[in-house]
Design a protein around this motif. Sequence first.
Motif, PDB file in Angstrom:
ATOM      1  N   ASP A 291       0.849  -1.187   0.000  1.00  0.00           N
ATOM      2  CA  ASP A 291       0.000   0.000   0.000  1.00  0.00           C
ATOM      3  C   ASP A 291       0.887   1.240   0.000  1.00  0.00           C
ATOM      4  OD1 ASP A 291      -1.702   2.101   0.559  1.00  0.00           O
ATOM      5  OD2 ASP A 291      -2.917   0.963   1.977  1.00  0.00           O
ATOM      6  N   PRO A 292       0.794   2.112  -1.027  1.00  0.00           N
ATOM      7  CA  PRO A 292       1.663   3.289  -1.074  1.00  0.00           C
ATOM      8  C   PRO A 292       1.302   4.349  -0.038  1.00  0.00           C
ATOM      9  CG  PRO A 292       0.109   3.336  -2.893  1.00  0.00           C
ATOM     10  CD  PRO A 292      -0.053   1.999  -2.225  1.00  0.00           C
ATOM     11  N   GLY A 293       0.175   4.189   0.646  1.00  0.00           N
ATOM     12  CA  GLY A 293      -0.208   5.158   1.658  1.00  0.00           C
ATOM     13  C   GLY A 293       0.416   4.898   3.012  1.00  0.00           C
ATOM     14  N   LEU A 294       1.282   3.900   3.106  1.00  0.00           N
ATOM     15  CA  LEU A 294       1.854   3.511   4.388  1.00  0.00           C
ATOM     16  C   LEU A 294       3.375   3.497   4.320  1.00  0.00           C
ATOM     17  CD1 LEU A 294      -0.427   0.437   5.195  1.00  0.00           C
ATOM     18  CD2 LEU A 294      -0.647   2.745   6.113  1.00  0.00           C
ATOM     19  N   LEU A 295       3.995   3.685   5.477  1.00  0.00           N
ATOM     20  CA  LEU A 295       5.413   3.413   5.653  1.00  0.00           C
ATOM     21  C   LEU A 295       5.550   1.939   6.003  1.00  0.00           C
ATOM     22  CD1 LEU A 295       8.422   3.826   6.455  1.00  0.00           C
ATOM     23  CD2 LEU A 295       7.596   4.696   8.655  1.00  0.00           C
ATOM     24  N   HIS A 296       6.327   1.219   5.214  1.00  0.00           N
ATOM     25  CA  HIS A 296       6.496  -0.211   5.438  1.00  0.00           C
ATOM     26  C   HIS A 296       7.851  -0.474   6.091  1.00  0.00           C
ATOM     27  CE1 HIS A 296       2.967  -1.514   3.067  1.00  0.00           C
ATOM     28  NE2 HIS A 296       3.203  -0.388   2.403  1.00  0.00           N
ATOM     29  N   VAL A 297       7.812  -1.231   7.181  1.00  0.00           N
ATOM     30  CA  VAL A 297       9.020  -1.582   7.923  1.00  0.00           C
ATOM     31  C   VAL A 297       9.108  -3.098   7.978  1.00  0.00           C
ATOM     32  CG1 VAL A 297      10.304  -1.323  10.070  1.00  0.00           C
ATOM     33  CG2 VAL A 297       8.711   0.479   9.347  1.00  0.00           C
ATOM     34  N   ALA A 298      10.187  -3.640   7.447  1.00  0.00           N
ATOM     35  CA  ALA A 298      10.390  -5.090   7.459  1.00  0.00           C
ATOM     36  C   ALA A 298      11.508  -5.422   8.430  1.00  0.00           C
ATOM     37  CB  ALA A 298      10.745  -5.596   6.061  1.00  0.00           C
ATOM     38  N   VAL A 299      11.233  -6.344   9.351  1.00  0.00           N
ATOM     39  CA  VAL A 299      12.190  -6.723  10.383  1.00  0.00           C
ATOM     40  C   VAL A 299      12.750  -8.098  10.048  1.00  0.00           C
ATOM     41  CG1 VAL A 299      12.563  -7.114  12.844  1.00  0.00           C
ATOM     42  CG2 VAL A 299      10.896  -5.387  12.087  1.00  0.00           C
ATOM     43  N   GLY A 300      14.074  -8.154   9.912  1.00  0.00           N
ATOM     44  CA  GLY A 300      14.741  -9.417   9.653  1.00  0.00           C
ATOM     45  C   GLY A 300      15.995  -9.538  10.496  1.00  0.00           C
ATOM     46  N   GLN A 301      16.579 -10.715  10.552  1.00  0.00           N
ATOM     47  CA  GLN A 301      17.790 -10.903  11.351  1.00  0.00           C
ATOM     48  C   GLN A 301      18.913  -9.994  10.880  1.00  0.00           C
ATOM     49  OE1 GLN A 301      19.224 -14.804  12.439  1.00  0.00           O
ATOM     50  NE2 GLN A 301      17.249 -15.741  11.951  1.00  0.00           N
TER      51      GLN A 301
ATOM     52  N   SER B 168      22.566  -3.792  13.871  1.00  0.00           N
ATOM     53  CA  SER B 168      23.865  -4.335  14.262  1.00  0.00           C
ATOM     54  C   SER B 168      23.973  -5.822  13.911  1.00  0.00           C
ATOM     55  CB  SER B 168      24.070  -4.156  15.768  1.00  0.00           C
ATOM     56  OG  SER B 168      25.256  -4.820  16.190  1.00  0.00           O
ATOM     57  N   PRO B 169      25.153  -6.238  13.414  1.00  0.00           N
ATOM     58  CA  PRO B 169      25.377  -7.664  13.178  1.00  0.00           C
ATOM     59  C   PRO B 169      25.739  -8.422  14.448  1.00  0.00           C
ATOM     60  CG  PRO B 169      27.308  -6.411  12.505  1.00  0.00           C
ATOM     61  CD  PRO B 169      26.281  -5.405  12.936  1.00  0.00           C
ATOM     62  N   HIS B 170      25.773  -7.736  15.581  1.00  0.00           N
ATOM     63  CA  HIS B 170      26.105  -8.399  16.845  1.00  0.00           C
ATOM     64  C   HIS B 170      25.105  -9.523  17.104  1.00  0.00           C
ATOM     65  CE1 HIS B 170      26.653  -8.991  21.180  1.00  0.00           C
ATOM     66  NE2 HIS B 170      27.838  -8.407  21.044  1.00  0.00           N
ATOM     67  N   PRO B 171      25.575 -10.670  17.610  1.00  0.00           N
ATOM     68  CA  PRO B 171      24.653 -11.802  17.833  1.00  0.00           C
ATOM     69  C   PRO B 171      23.460 -11.451  18.716  1.00  0.00           C
ATOM     70  CG  PRO B 171      26.935 -12.534  18.014  1.00  0.00           C
ATOM     71  CD  PRO B 171      26.984 -11.045  17.868  1.00  0.00           C
ATOM     72  N   ALA B 172      23.645 -10.601  19.719  1.00  0.00           N
ATOM     73  CA  ALA B 172      22.526 -10.249  20.601  1.00  0.00           C
ATOM     74  C   ALA B 172      21.458  -9.478  19.833  1.00  0.00           C
ATOM     75  CB  ALA B 172      23.028  -9.421  21.787  1.00  0.00           C
ATOM     76  N   ALA B 173      21.895  -8.566  18.963  1.00  0.00           N
ATOM     77  CA  ALA B 173      20.935  -7.790  18.180  1.00  0.00           C
ATOM     78  C   ALA B 173      20.230  -8.673  17.159  1.00  0.00           C
ATOM     79  CB  ALA B 173      21.650  -6.632  17.483  1.00  0.00           C
ATOM     80  N   ARG B 174      20.970  -9.563  16.521  1.00  0.00           N
ATOM     81  CA  ARG B 174      20.356 -10.467  15.549  1.00  0.00           C
ATOM     82  C   ARG B 174      19.348 -11.392  16.234  1.00  0.00           C
ATOM     83  NH1 ARG B 174      22.910 -11.003  10.550  1.00  0.00           N
ATOM     84  NH2 ARG B 174      22.119 -13.128  10.390  1.00  0.00           N
ATOM     85  N   LEU B 175      19.685 -11.842  17.438  1.00  0.00           N
ATOM     86  CA  LEU B 175      18.773 -12.705  18.168  1.00  0.00           C
ATOM     87  C   LEU B 175      17.488 -11.953  18.517  1.00  0.00           C
ATOM     88  CD1 LEU B 175      18.106 -15.339  19.666  1.00  0.00           C
ATOM     89  CD2 LEU B 175      19.316 -14.400  21.663  1.00  0.00           C
ATOM     90  N   ALA B 176      17.641 -10.712  18.972  1.00  0.00           N
ATOM     91  CA  ALA B 176      16.460  -9.920  19.334  1.00  0.00           C
ATOM     92  C   ALA B 176      15.548  -9.732  18.133  1.00  0.00           C
ATOM     93  CB  ALA B 176      16.891  -8.573  19.907  1.00  0.00           C
ATOM     94  N   ARG B 177      16.124  -9.465  16.976  1.00  0.00           N
ATOM     95  CA  ARG B 177      15.298  -9.277  15.774  1.00  0.00           C
ATOM     96  C   ARG B 177      14.643 -10.590  15.350  1.00  0.00           C
ATOM     97  NH1 ARG B 177      19.783  -5.827  14.330  1.00  0.00           N
ATOM     98  NH2 ARG B 177      20.678  -7.499  13.058  1.00  0.00           N
ATOM     99  N   SER B 178      15.337 -11.693  15.574  1.00  0.00           N
ATOM    100  CA  SER B 178      14.785 -12.983  15.141  1.00  0.00           C
ATOM    101  C   SER B 178      13.591 -13.410  15.981  1.00  0.00           C
ATOM    102  CB  SER B 178      15.871 -14.067  15.190  1.00  0.00           C
ATOM    103  OG  SER B 178      16.222 -14.372  16.525  1.00  0.00           O
ATOM    104  N   ILE B 179      13.558 -13.003  17.268  1.00  0.00           N
ATOM    105  CA  ILE B 179      12.446 -13.425  18.119  1.00  0.00           C
ATOM    106  C   ILE B 179      11.326 -12.391  18.165  1.00  0.00           C
ATOM    107  CG2 ILE B 179      13.983 -14.813  19.550  1.00  0.00           C
ATOM    108  CD1 ILE B 179      13.855 -12.671  21.687  1.00  0.00           C
ATOM    109  N   LEU B 180      11.543 -11.239  17.549  1.00  0.00           N
ATOM    110  CA  LEU B 180      10.514 -10.200  17.579  1.00  0.00           C
ATOM    111  C   LEU B 180       9.184 -10.663  16.995  1.00  0.00           C
ATOM    112  CD1 LEU B 180      10.115  -7.302  18.514  1.00  0.00           C
ATOM    113  CD2 LEU B 180      10.842  -6.528  16.253  1.00  0.00           C
ATOM    114  N   PRO B 181       9.172 -11.442  15.897  1.00  0.00           N
ATOM    115  CA  PRO B 181       7.870 -11.900  15.371  1.00  0.00           C
ATOM    116  C   PRO B 181       7.026 -12.667  16.383  1.00  0.00           C
ATOM    117  CG  PRO B 181       9.573 -12.233  13.732  1.00  0.00           C
ATOM    118  CD  PRO B 181      10.280 -11.811  14.988  1.00  0.00           C
ATOM    119  N   ALA B 182       7.659 -13.255  17.390  1.00  0.00           N
ATOM    120  CA  ALA B 182       6.889 -14.001  18.387  1.00  0.00           C
ATOM    121  C   ALA B 182       5.969 -13.091  19.186  1.00  0.00           C
ATOM    122  CB  ALA B 182       7.838 -14.747  19.323  1.00  0.00           C
ATOM    123  N   PHE B 183       6.310 -11.811  19.231  1.00  0.00           N
ATOM    124  CA  PHE B 183       5.504 -10.851  19.984  1.00  0.00           C
ATOM    125  C   PHE B 183       4.468 -10.153  19.104  1.00  0.00           C
ATOM    126  CE2 PHE B 183       9.489 -11.293  22.259  1.00  0.00           C
ATOM    127  CZ  PHE B 183       9.080 -11.426  23.571  1.00  0.00           C
TER     128      PHE B 183
END
Length: 538
Positions: free
Chosen positions: A211-221, A374-389
């Motif tokens: 939808d062009p009327g929205l800001l789209h944010v994609a979260v990935g590892q 950040s490519p730091h493992p802690a940051a990548r882990l946080a992004r990977s589990i975010l979809p669970a919330f």
Amino acid sequence: MPGKQGTTADTDVLVVGAGPAGLTTALQALAHGATVRVVDRRDHRVRPSRALMLHARALEGLRPLGVTAGLLERADTAPEARIHLGRWEVEARLGHADLPDTAFPHLTLVRQADVEEVLWQALQDSGVVVDWGVEFRGLHQDNGGLQALSSGLVRAELQGAHGPGHHVSRFLAGCDGQSSTVRGITGAQWRGGPYPVEAVLADLELDGGLDPGLLHVAVGQAGLAFLFALGEGATWRMLATRPASWQAGARFGQLGPPVAPEEVAQLVKDSGLEASVREVGWSAQVPLQHRIASTFGSSPVFLAGDAAHAHSPAGGQGMNNGILDALNLGWKLGFASTAGRPLPELLQTYGQERLPAARRVLALTHLIFFGEASPHPAARLARSILPAFAPVMPLLLRRRWLIARGVRLLAQPFVNYRNSAISHEGTPKARGWPRPGKRLPDAPAAVDGRSVRLHELTAVPGLHLLLERDAGPVALDAIPAVASMDSQPRLLHVHRLTSHPGTGVAGIRPDGYVGFRCGEADPVQLRDWLRLVGAVRD
């Protein structure tokens, strides 16, 4: 090229760089009595936008310069975001947060190019023409060191299409970006370092159901990808991050070489968005760093914007922080140019105030960027589990106070100038106003029975004295104010608030901060503060 031999200033202020910080510095100094010239080494002002957001504090500060209406006409003030978390999609309304103390209770999406256009046009309307294609090369040197002319002026060496030239001014504002030439001649250390990731900007045409009327944010590892329908060479603007590929000598914060179309397409694919790239209108890799200058300069040479600090794009703080630098510096240069006497203590407060503020903002952006990219493992882990919330996020985002806190945080409520040399607490203390050095909130008030907001009263350049209802009169005729000659606007304004019982007074600076408060409108204390900030002629 303009420039006269001798010790007469061509202008009070020379601004090097015509980005948002430089244009705002020029407008603010001009509005407060200074004559200005702006030069920029670019051949023309059109360039792709790097920044896409203004926050409330920047808009509040720009309001007295008469440019906010033009900015808001070009902006989206009620943005809605769709956050893509794997198979989940979460809606977030980012406009009109519950913030009663500002006229701009929203995130404001607006291209940097549009911000520059509005500021540039305001300068044009005021008779100031930006000199494009004119490069600052340095200051006059003698015996291996920088020298002021005998009158205390500085001479800038310039290079334009018609050859070398020079410009003599009282003050020089370096707003010339992260690779600042002006910073180099001040001797300021450039502290910090590069990020291990870089940004990729691209304008795209996409196939798919976004939808062009929205800001789209994609979260990935690997990081976050943003898609705005604010492209300049195509419908969509993409901002994504990837591991840094810059080479030695890269110009941090600047638009680098284009990115191969297949690499851009891969970034969109890796984001998980249900879209594919049909066309790449334009792209660039942008090396990123986090740095701050050890000093923001001293009279007569100062640094502002990206020349003074470099941020990641997290939180959209870079352009805003540069504008806030400029609003702080510009009025002080204006008053120092017209006071008829040196104002070293006033000019020193620029660095005293803005250097700690920039450190706090840099810490905020560094923290946000760690989580985002950040490519730091802690940051990548946080992004990977975010979809669970994702299932509970709609419930949280429907709570207006949560959105309001996020919007307020990005507007830098933690910035204050309480320890500044020009933040004065009178005797007796006034209880009804923020402490000196804190922002004046946009509260309701009444003047002569007319309902107003405080920021309406202060929406013209200059200092504003807010008298409580029963305060004694302030004899302006006995206070020779800066720029009070017939040929210039008076820059000292007095408002009696019939809605505020008491006998006190608050002095509001041109950048919207309380500079003085006192429980009595004592003319002696008031005059001492006005003299300190340069609003009283001797």
